[in-house]
Design a protein around this motif. Sequence first.
Motif, short mmCIF file in Angstrom:
data_model
loop_
_atom_site.label_atom_id
_atom_site.label_comp_id
_atom_site.label_asym_id
_atom_site.label_seq_id
_atom_site.Cartn_x
_atom_site.Cartn_y
_atom_site.Cartn_z
N GLY A 10 0.82 -1.21 0.00
CA GLY A 10 0.00 0.00 0.00
C GLY A 10 0.85 1.26 0.00
N ILE A 11 1.97 1.22 0.74
CA ILE A 11 2.89 2.35 0.76
C ILE A 11 3.47 2.59 -0.63
N ILE A 12 3.84 1.50 -1.30
CA ILE A 12 4.39 1.62 -2.65
C ILE A 12 3.36 2.21 -3.61
N LEU A 13 2.14 1.70 -3.54
CA LEU A 13 1.10 2.19 -4.44
C LEU A 13 0.75 3.65 -4.15
N ILE A 18 8.06 4.89 -2.60
CA ILE A 18 8.30 3.64 -3.34
C ILE A 18 9.54 2.95 -2.78
N CYS A 19 10.61 3.72 -2.59
CA CYS A 19 11.86 3.16 -2.07
C CYS A 19 11.67 2.63 -0.64
N ILE A 20 10.92 3.39 0.19
CA ILE A 20 10.66 2.96 1.57
C ILE A 20 9.87 1.65 1.59
N GLY A 21 8.83 1.57 0.74
CA GLY A 21 8.02 0.36 0.66
C GLY A 21 8.84 -0.85 0.24
N MET A 22 9.75 -0.64 -0.72
CA MET A 22 10.62 -1.73 -1.17
C MET A 22 11.54 -2.20 -0.06
N VAL A 23 12.12 -1.25 0.66
CA VAL A 23 13.04 -1.59 1.76
C VAL A 23 12.30 -2.39 2.83
#
Length: 306
Positions: free
Chosen positions: A138-141, A295-300
């Motif tokens: 959800g953070i990424i989206l 996006i970067c935070i969600g991936m991490v």
Amino acid sequence: MKFRKLIPIFLGILSALFFAVTFVLNRFMSVSGGHWIWSASFRFFWMLPLLLIVVGSQQKIKPLIREILKKPSKWMIWSTIGFGVFYLPLTFAASYAPSWLIACTWQITIVAGLILDTLSKGTFYHKNKQKKGYLFSGIILKGVFLTQIGQLEQISGSLLLISVLPVILAAFAYPLGNRKMMELTNGKLSGLQRTLGMTIASMPFWFVITIVGIFTAPQPTIVEVSQTFIVAIASGVIATTLFFMATDKVRTNKNRLAAVEATQATEVVFAFIGEVILLQIHMPDEYAIIGMLLICIGMVLHSIMS
């Protein structure tokens, strides 16, 4: 050990870089007057001889053919879904919307993978981690939405519908086909072998699409054919193989599989940069910068959870 766990993530990000070429070049071909049928079918016609040469040089074609002949109908069904139903809608959408919108909508595939895991029987997902997976996705989206929020005001409702719905279909078809093929091959084939096998098994679909194109679409130009060759190498061979390698490494761990699929969110950033360079669109605003950070935070977070 920790570094080895990160290898699939690195492979996923690298594959996203090459996948972004698809979004940008498909849009470029469309703007230049190319037709979406040729953009789609030529990519796979180019992939076939390229992969045959590479896999043939490794002397791995015979084992692949043996695997296909064991269950040819399943190979054809899931390859058609994983390659045909995935890629044809993407090229269709490129005729109506810029690559940033397609790349943005494509990120639904992250959630699609989680949904497919939830619906599948015998899922390996722990409920706690499953909830976290949805949260991080959800953070990424949300980041993807913020990245493009300034651009969305310029898109009409009808254009949004005709460009977004096909991409949503593709976003579910790709992880579905990939998962079913991983179950079918069960680690017996390399990423290159599986890419070649799915290309071969999806050929009947592409022949039908080509016949339709002969009667309905304008003849392709030399420039269009050469551009699909670039897409075939960058996205069809390199990106697909890297992504299959990454997902194969984590195929038995649904948490890590979700993390690898989440790396595809970086396609938005890569596609945006590609459009700035090739199509000279405006530089990102403050919303886009915040979105890319999310996006970067969600991936991490996905990587840590895996």
